[in-house]
Design a protein around this motif. Structure first.
Motif, PDB file in Angstrom:
ATOM      1  N   MET A 189      -2.447   6.175  10.382  1.00  0.00           N
ATOM      2  CA  MET A 189      -3.034   5.591   9.183  1.00  0.00           C
ATOM      3  C   MET A 189      -4.484   6.024   9.064  1.00  0.00           C
ATOM      4  O   MET A 189      -5.082   6.512  10.009  1.00  0.00           O
ATOM      5  N   ASP A 190      -5.041   5.800   7.883  1.00  0.00           N
ATOM      6  CA  ASP A 190      -6.486   5.877   7.694  1.00  0.00           C
ATOM      7  C   ASP A 190      -6.908   4.680   6.850  1.00  0.00           C
ATOM      8  O   ASP A 190      -6.160   3.702   6.741  1.00  0.00           O
ATOM      9  N   GLN A 191      -8.081   4.750   6.237  1.00  0.00           N
ATOM     10  CA  GLN A 191      -8.595   3.588   5.495  1.00  0.00           C
ATOM     11  C   GLN A 191      -7.800   3.272   4.227  1.00  0.00           C
ATOM     12  O   GLN A 191      -7.984   2.213   3.622  1.00  0.00           O
ATOM     13  N   GLU A 192      -6.909   4.169   3.803  1.00  0.00           N
ATOM     14  CA  GLU A 192      -6.092   3.916   2.619  1.00  0.00           C
ATOM     15  C   GLU A 192      -4.646   3.578   2.962  1.00  0.00           C
ATOM     16  O   GLU A 192      -3.809   3.426   2.081  1.00  0.00           O
ATOM     17  N   GLY A 193      -4.340   3.466   4.250  1.00  0.00           N
ATOM     18  CA  GLY A 193      -2.996   3.130   4.673  1.00  0.00           C
ATOM     19  C   GLY A 193      -2.298   4.294   5.351  1.00  0.00           C
ATOM     20  O   GLY A 193      -2.940   5.256   5.806  1.00  0.00           O
ATOM     21  N   ILE A 194      -0.983   4.224   5.412  1.00  0.00           N
ATOM     22  CA  ILE A 194      -0.219   5.272   6.062  1.00  0.00           C
ATOM     23  C   ILE A 194      -0.410   6.595   5.317  1.00  0.00           C
ATOM     24  O   ILE A 194      -0.496   6.633   4.085  1.00  0.00           O
ATOM     25  N   ARG A 195      -0.481   7.701   6.061  1.00  0.00           N
ATOM     26  CA  ARG A 195      -0.776   8.993   5.453  1.00  0.00           C
ATOM     27  C   ARG A 195       0.496   9.663   4.936  1.00  0.00           C
ATOM     28  O   ARG A 195       1.420   9.952   5.716  1.00  0.00           O
ATOM     29  N   PRO A 196       0.582   9.963   3.645  1.00  0.00           N
ATOM     30  CA  PRO A 196       1.804  10.565   3.089  1.00  0.00           C
ATOM     31  C   PRO A 196       2.138  11.926   3.682  1.00  0.00           C
ATOM     32  O   PRO A 196       3.314  12.247   3.874  1.00  0.00           O
ATOM     33  N   ASP A 197       1.113  12.752   3.972  1.00  0.00           N
ATOM     34  CA  ASP A 197       1.391  14.082   4.509  1.00  0.00           C
ATOM     35  C   ASP A 197       2.040  13.996   5.884  1.00  0.00           C
ATOM     36  O   ASP A 197       3.032  14.684   6.171  1.00  0.00           O
ATOM     37  N   LEU A 198       1.504  13.127   6.741  1.00  0.00           N
ATOM     38  CA  LEU A 198       2.074  12.976   8.075  1.00  0.00           C
ATOM     39  C   LEU A 198       3.416  12.253   8.031  1.00  0.00           C
ATOM     40  O   LEU A 198       4.282  12.494   8.883  1.00  0.00           O
ATOM     41  N   LEU A 199       3.600  11.373   7.040  1.00  0.00           N
ATOM     42  CA  LEU A 199       4.892  10.708   6.882  1.00  0.00           C
ATOM     43  C   LEU A 199       5.970  11.731   6.540  1.00  0.00           C
ATOM     44  O   LEU A 199       7.074  11.708   7.101  1.00  0.00           O
ATOM     45  N   SER A 200       5.661  12.652   5.635  1.00  0.00           N
ATOM     46  CA  SER A 200       6.616  13.690   5.269  1.00  0.00           C
ATOM     47  C   SER A 200       6.959  14.557   6.478  1.00  0.00           C
ATOM     48  O   SER A 200       8.131  14.888   6.720  1.00  0.00           O
ATOM     49  N   ASP A 201       5.933  14.908   7.259  1.00  0.00           N
ATOM     50  CA  ASP A 201       6.174  15.695   8.472  1.00  0.00           C
ATOM     51  C   ASP A 201       7.074  14.942   9.443  1.00  0.00           C
ATOM     52  O   ASP A 201       7.972  15.525  10.068  1.00  0.00           O
ATOM     53  N   ALA A 202       6.820  13.627   9.576  1.00  0.00           N
ATOM     54  CA  ALA A 202       7.591  12.827  10.534  1.00  0.00           C
ATOM     55  C   ALA A 202       9.061  12.754  10.133  1.00  0.00           C
ATOM     56  O   ALA A 202       9.954  12.856  10.977  1.00  0.00           O
ATOM     57  N   LEU A 229      -2.378  -0.618   1.285  1.00  0.00           N
ATOM     58  CA  LEU A 229      -2.069   0.730   0.829  1.00  0.00           C
ATOM     59  C   LEU A 229      -2.740   0.977  -0.517  1.00  0.00           C
ATOM     60  O   LEU A 229      -2.612   0.176  -1.449  1.00  0.00           O
ATOM     61  N   SER A 230      -3.464   2.088  -0.624  1.00  0.00           N
ATOM     62  CA  SER A 230      -4.208   2.367  -1.849  1.00  0.00           C
ATOM     63  C   SER A 230      -3.251   2.596  -3.012  1.00  0.00           C
ATOM     64  O   SER A 230      -2.096   3.011  -2.834  1.00  0.00           O
ATOM     65  N   SER A 231      -3.735   2.331  -4.222  1.00  0.00           N
ATOM     66  CA  SER A 231      -2.892   2.487  -5.408  1.00  0.00           C
ATOM     67  C   SER A 231      -2.438   3.935  -5.572  1.00  0.00           C
ATOM     68  O   SER A 231      -1.335   4.205  -6.059  1.00  0.00           O
ATOM     69  N   GLU A 232      -3.280   4.904  -5.164  1.00  0.00           N
ATOM     70  CA  GLU A 232      -2.905   6.306  -5.299  1.00  0.00           C
ATOM     71  C   GLU A 232      -1.737   6.676  -4.397  1.00  0.00           C
ATOM     72  O   GLU A 232      -0.958   7.591  -4.707  1.00  0.00           O
ATOM     73  N   ARG A 233      -1.606   5.979  -3.289  1.00  0.00           N
ATOM     74  CA  ARG A 233      -0.574   6.351  -2.326  1.00  0.00           C
ATOM     75  C   ARG A 233       0.751   5.618  -2.536  1.00  0.00           C
ATOM     76  O   ARG A 233       1.748   5.998  -1.916  1.00  0.00           O
ATOM     77  N   ARG A 234       0.768   4.592  -3.350  1.00  0.00           N
ATOM     78  CA  ARG A 234       1.993   3.813  -3.488  1.00  0.00           C
ATOM     79  C   ARG A 234       3.172   4.691  -3.931  1.00  0.00           C
ATOM     80  O   ARG A 234       4.233   4.701  -3.292  1.00  0.00           O
ATOM     81  N   HIS A 235       2.983   5.430  -5.018  1.00  0.00           N
ATOM     82  CA  HIS A 235       4.062   6.284  -5.501  1.00  0.00           C
ATOM     83  C   HIS A 235       4.299   7.465  -4.564  1.00  0.00           C
ATOM     84  O   HIS A 235       5.442   7.939  -4.431  1.00  0.00           O
ATOM     85  N   GLN A 236       3.244   7.957  -3.907  1.00  0.00           N
ATOM     86  CA  GLN A 236       3.425   9.060  -2.967  1.00  0.00           C
ATOM     87  C   GLN A 236       4.353   8.660  -1.830  1.00  0.00           C
ATOM     88  O   GLN A 236       5.255   9.423  -1.453  1.00  0.00           O
ATOM     89  N   ILE A 237       4.144   7.475  -1.297  1.00  0.00           N
ATOM     90  CA  ILE A 237       4.967   7.019  -0.171  1.00  0.00           C
ATOM     91  C   ILE A 237       6.425   6.862  -0.614  1.00  0.00           C
ATOM     92  O   ILE A 237       7.360   7.291   0.084  1.00  0.00           O
ATOM     93  N   ILE A 238       6.629   6.249  -1.775  1.00  0.00           N
ATOM     94  CA  ILE A 238       8.003   6.078  -2.268  1.00  0.00           C
ATOM     95  C   ILE A 238       8.658   7.426  -2.512  1.00  0.00           C
ATOM     96  O   ILE A 238       9.843   7.636  -2.189  1.00  0.00           O
TER      97      ILE A 238
END
Length: 489
Positions: free
Chosen positions: A230-243, A266-275
């Motif tokens: 994670m970082d200050q905006e929550g779980i990282r989408p790039d590393l999640l995709s790699d995982a 989780l930041s608003s920018e990342r909500r849709h990215q994570i989904i």
């Protein structure tokens, strides 16, 4: 002789014979006993059943009956349970909620009641102090529920319709009561979800750090927790995709609204990215929204499931955190075929949640006292969070507090170099304050040392100031020990 007399005579004879023989000795066969004592096979069968019930014999099919290991005859003398090590071998082993542990011992669950030294200050655990719980409202709700004529009838497996409607309204976005499954608390729901969504031996992705109870539930289901930083905006989408790509995982456990232990949203920018990442992997996201009712004056971000229309997100929230540890009521919200699987698994596990408890939850959530409690709790948590953060800044300025959360019950504090979390936690207990060591929140080796400090478990805000003062004294003692060791090395 009558049959009963024959049974008693054979029992007495065999008891006497067993008393003379060492454990493991083979007893005569049923045919031999029937011939020797001139009784029928039914009598012999009854006798062996009685001896087995008394713990005097053990039977091995195809081999015969044997004298069982001796049991202590005096009350209070413990029995020999060492046989269990052989029976349990290869069946999973101990559950370690915090990852690797020195000595191989499993720590307490995240929300287990901490043993508090006399006169001590509790800054550990995951529940409200009794002073913050709506005790009167809970009592009144339970009393009203108990007076209902159907209070003790069987409840539907999915839960009472009024309670499911309340949880559906909480999420919104077209959620219906049919999407809701009422369970007996969030921990049991996590156990069910992990077993339902992943095969034993498979991976499950988790934020790092994360809730130790989720790690314990995943491991108990035979799964392998895989950390995603994670970082200050929550779980990282790039590393999640790699995982997802590297592990083939099909489940992500995530706390987007208020992360335990860091308090990150989780930041608003990342909500849709994570989904989008989860959908692309053909996976499920288990959204643990434990802090839905634990905001500090600002609205908690809306549930992530509200941004998902394709059934990728499975939502979990509970009443134990904002009300009482014993109000074991949680809700799982899902859409699609997975809902049927969860209902079927729920029916197998325990049929349904106790109806009186569900009725009491309906009464509580429908009462004006619930909104009053929520407002009062919000103000109290905001005050306590500020008190604890201020005390840390004054007494322990070298410690790192990256975030003052807008919801939840804890602060996540980084320790300065030279201080280990377990050593600080042990020293703190010796000084009369109980805290949570941070390594338990990592599925693998932690990158640094942290403490999780609760501001909701103490009786009064003043106790938090006293707890930090004791924590500072414990840290100074450890610092002196480290300095002396360096000088002597």
């Amino acid at each position: 002789m009558t049959n009963s007399t024959s049974v008693e005579a054979l029992l007495d004879g065999l008891r006497a014979e067993i008393a003379r023989l060492p454990p493991g000795s083979r007893l005569p066969t049923s045919r031999e006993l029937a011939r020797r004592h001139k009784v029928g096979p039914v009598t012999v069968t009854k006798v062996f059943a009685q001896l087995a019930a008394e713990g005097l014999v053990t039977t091995q099919p195809g081999s015969g009956s044997y004298v069982a290991p001796r049991r202590p005859s005096r009350d209070g003398v413990p029995g020999d349970v060492s046989w269990q090590a052989v029976t349990l071998a290869g069946r999973g082993g101990a559950v370690h909620p915090g990852g690797p542990r020195e000595g191989g011992s499993a720590p307490e669950a995240d929300d287990a009641p901490a043993a508090l030294p006399e006169g001590g200050v509790l800054m550990a655990g995951g529940y409200l102090h009794r002073a913050l719980q709506p005790g009167k409202a809970l009592g009144a709700a339970l009393a009203r529920a108990a007076r209902r004529p159907d209070a003790w009838d069987r409840a539907p497996t999915s839960g009472l319709a009024p309670l499911r409607a309340i949880f559906a309204k909480l999420v919104g976005n077209g959620t219906t009561p049919e999407d809701v499954l009422v369970t007996g608390g969030g921990q049991g729901a996590l156990s069910m979800l992990f077993r339902a969504l992943a095969a034993p031996g498979g991976p499950v992705l988790v934020e790092s750090p994360t809730y130790p109870g989720a790690l314990a539930a995943a491991r108990a289901a035979g799964l392998r927790p895989i950390p995603v930083p994670m970082d200050q905006e929550g779980i990282r989408p790039d590393l999640l995709s790699d995982a997802f790509g590297m592990t083939g995982a099909r489940v992500l456990y995530c706390q987007p609204g208020c992360h335990n232990p860091t308090g990150t949203a989780l930041s608003s920018e990342r909500r849709h990215q994570i989904i989008d990442v989860v959908r692309a992997a053909g996976a499920f996201l288990v959204e643990d929204d434990f802090a839905r009712f634990l905001g500090h004056g600002r609205p908690v971000p809306r549930p992530l499931i509200g941004d998902d229309r394709d059934g990728a997100v499975i939502y979990l929230t509970s009443l134990t955190k904002p009300a009482s540890p014993s109000l074991r009521i949680a809700a799982v919200i899902s859409r699609g075929p997975v809902s049927r699987r969860l209902r079927d698994m729920r029916a197998i596990d325990d049929f349904f949640t106790a109806r009186p408890l569900q009725e009491a939850a309906v009464e509580l959530l429908s009462s004006p006292s619930w909104e009053r409690h929520r407002r009062a709790l919000s103000a109290a948590l905001r005050e306590r969070c500020g008190v604890l953060a201020g005390a840390l800044a004054a007494e322990l300025p070298g410690w790192r507090l990256d975030r003052r959360p807008d919801a939840g019950l804890h602060l996540w504090v980084g320790l300065p170099p030279g201080l280990a979390d377990t050593a600080v936690a042990d020293a703190a207990r010796a000084h009369g304050v109980v805290v949570d060591a941070g390594h338990r929140y990592f599925p693998d080796e932690p990158p640094a040392h942290y403490l999780r400090l609760s501001f909701a478990a103490a009786a009064e805000p003043a106790d938090l100031r006293e707890g930090v003062r004791r924590l500072a004294r414990a840290a100074r003692t450890l610092g002196q020990d480290v300095l002396e060791k360096r000088l002597t090395d």
